[in-house]
Design a protein around this motif. Structure first.
Motif, mmCIF file in Angstrom:
data_model
loop_
_atom_site.group_PDB
_atom_site.id
_atom_site.type_symbol
_atom_site.label_atom_id
_atom_site.label_comp_id
_atom_site.label_asym_id
_atom_site.label_seq_id
_atom_site.Cartn_x
_atom_site.Cartn_y
_atom_site.Cartn_z
ATOM 1 N N PRO A 41 -26.808 24.817 1.157
ATOM 2 C CA PRO A 41 -27.042 26.269 1.628
ATOM 3 C C PRO A 41 -25.634 26.939 2.132
ATOM 4 O O PRO A 41 -24.976 26.186 2.910
ATOM 5 C CB PRO A 41 -27.991 26.480 2.800
ATOM 6 N N VAL A 42 -25.296 27.997 1.489
ATOM 7 C CA VAL A 42 -23.796 28.580 2.233
ATOM 8 C C VAL A 42 -23.985 28.957 3.712
ATOM 9 O O VAL A 42 -25.351 29.426 4.325
ATOM 10 C CB VAL A 42 -23.750 30.133 1.513
ATOM 11 N N GLY A 43 -22.999 28.589 4.307
ATOM 12 C CA GLY A 43 -23.140 28.724 5.889
ATOM 13 C C GLY A 43 -23.615 27.268 6.513
ATOM 14 O O GLY A 43 -23.346 27.090 7.674
ATOM 15 N N GLY A 44 -23.943 26.253 5.689
ATOM 16 C CA GLY A 44 -24.110 24.983 6.180
ATOM 17 C C GLY A 44 -25.603 24.634 6.219
ATOM 18 O O GLY A 44 -26.485 25.714 6.328
ATOM 19 N N GLY A 45 -25.868 23.473 6.245
ATOM 20 C CA GLY A 45 -27.529 23.027 6.268
ATOM 21 C C GLY A 45 -27.492 21.728 5.651
ATOM 22 O O GLY A 45 -26.636 21.281 5.170
ATOM 23 N N GLU A 46 -28.828 21.447 5.542
ATOM 24 C CA GLU A 46 -29.297 20.164 4.661
ATOM 25 C C GLU A 46 -28.994 20.174 3.376
ATOM 26 O O GLU A 46 -29.513 20.989 2.534
ATOM 27 C CB GLU A 46 -30.802 19.863 5.073
ATOM 28 N N ALA A 47 -28.414 19.257 2.909
ATOM 29 C CA ALA A 47 -27.951 19.036 1.434
ATOM 30 C C ALA A 47 -28.838 18.384 0.666
ATOM 31 O O ALA A 47 -29.594 17.679 1.076
ATOM 32 C CB ALA A 47 -26.488 18.546 1.427
#
Length: 296
Positions: free
Chosen positions: A84-90
């Motif tokens: 997710p854009v902005g960071g988070g679980e891939a």
């Protein structure tokens, strides 16, 4: 002998039998809480079906199962990372073998050159047409090979990629220095997910949304998102075969975004593009399962 004397031993035996049944090792009572379970999904040992491990959430389990079928249709190993854009679980699927970046590294290169020297026509053609001569101009504009390496690596760090290092010397005769950067899908996914959130990247992202026909595959086959932006890269493998890879951004109809990076290694450029097209269409059909986010 009295009836009582005869029945007494029988009553004792029956009592013991009932007690033993009550203390059996089997129980139909479930515990009040069940600890989380991690499921490892492993494809059969094969060069065309690498193993995949996913946490047993409904989303990742469904995606893993579907991806296994899609990869079989693609006809060669494919790896995908969605962040997710902005960071988070891939979400990581398929073949995660580290491979060289080829022309996907032109994105951080173009950003480094713009930060140092402003926008240029070389920046435009390096991204839209994937022109190597233009990319070499951008590289040279950053100073010595060591200075250029440091500048592009700094852009990667700015995008959250903490491990990739752009080489300062030519590792493979006949090919660009920067193109031989080993860029894992996980690291590329992290960087691409931060790309819209970094300072001074708007122009490069807009160029990624205007790429020429030589890069309109993979993520570009996804018709449902509101918009896509990509940069492709391709070239012969280190010893054999052909590597085709892509970094991309998709903007959902609700305005949130995700990065999608993918890579494949097969017999030719055409087979690689065909394989990434199969996966791109599969991702489009499973869009609701993919993560999404916004810059903070």
């Amino acid at each position: 002998m009295s009836i009582r004397a005869v029945l007494a031993p029988l009553l004792i035996v029956l009592s013991l039998a009932v007690a033993l049944v009550g203390c059996g090792t089997s129980s139909t009572t479930e515990p009040s809480s069940v600890p989380p379970v991690t499921v490892t999904v492993t494809a059969p040992p094969s060069s065309s079906a690498p193993s995949t491990s996913e946490s047993a959430t409904p989303r990742t389990t469904a995606l893993t199962t579907g991806f296994t079928r899609a990869q079989a249709s693609a006809g060669q190993p494919v790896g995908v990372v969605v962040v997710p854009v902005g960071g988070g679980e891939a979400v990581e699927l398929g073949d995660q073998t580290p491979r060289v970046a080829w022309s996907t590294i032109k994105v951080p290169l173009a950003i480094a050159a713009q930060r140092a020297n402003g926008q240029s026509s070389a920046q435009t053609t390096a991204i839209i047409n994937s022109d190597n001569a233009s990319a070499e101009q951008l590289w040279s504009s950053l100073g010595s090979a060591g200075q250029a390496s440091a500048a592009v690596t700094a852009v990667l760090r700015d995008g959250g990629d903490t491990s990739t290092v752009v080489p300062a010397q030519r590792l493979r005769p006949g090919y660009t220095v920067f193109g031989q950067t080993v860029w894992t899908l996980a690291a590329a996914g992290t960087f691409t997910a931060q790309l819209p959130c970094m300072r001074g990247t708007e122009h490069v992202v807009s160029l990624m949304g205007q790429v020429a026909a030589n890069q309109q595959w993979g993520v570009e086959t996804m018709a449902t998102p509101k918009a896509t932006a990509v940069k492709g890269g391709w070239g012969p493998g280190a010893s054999s075969g052909y590597v085709v890879r892509q970094i991309g951004l998709i903007t959902y109809r609700d305005g949130r975004m995700a990065s999608i990076v993918m890579s494949t290694a097969g017999s030719s450029l055409d087979s690689g593009i065909a394989a990434l097209n199969v996966i791109g269409r599969w991702l489009n059909r499973n869009l609701v399962q993919l993560p999404r986010g916004r810059c903070s």
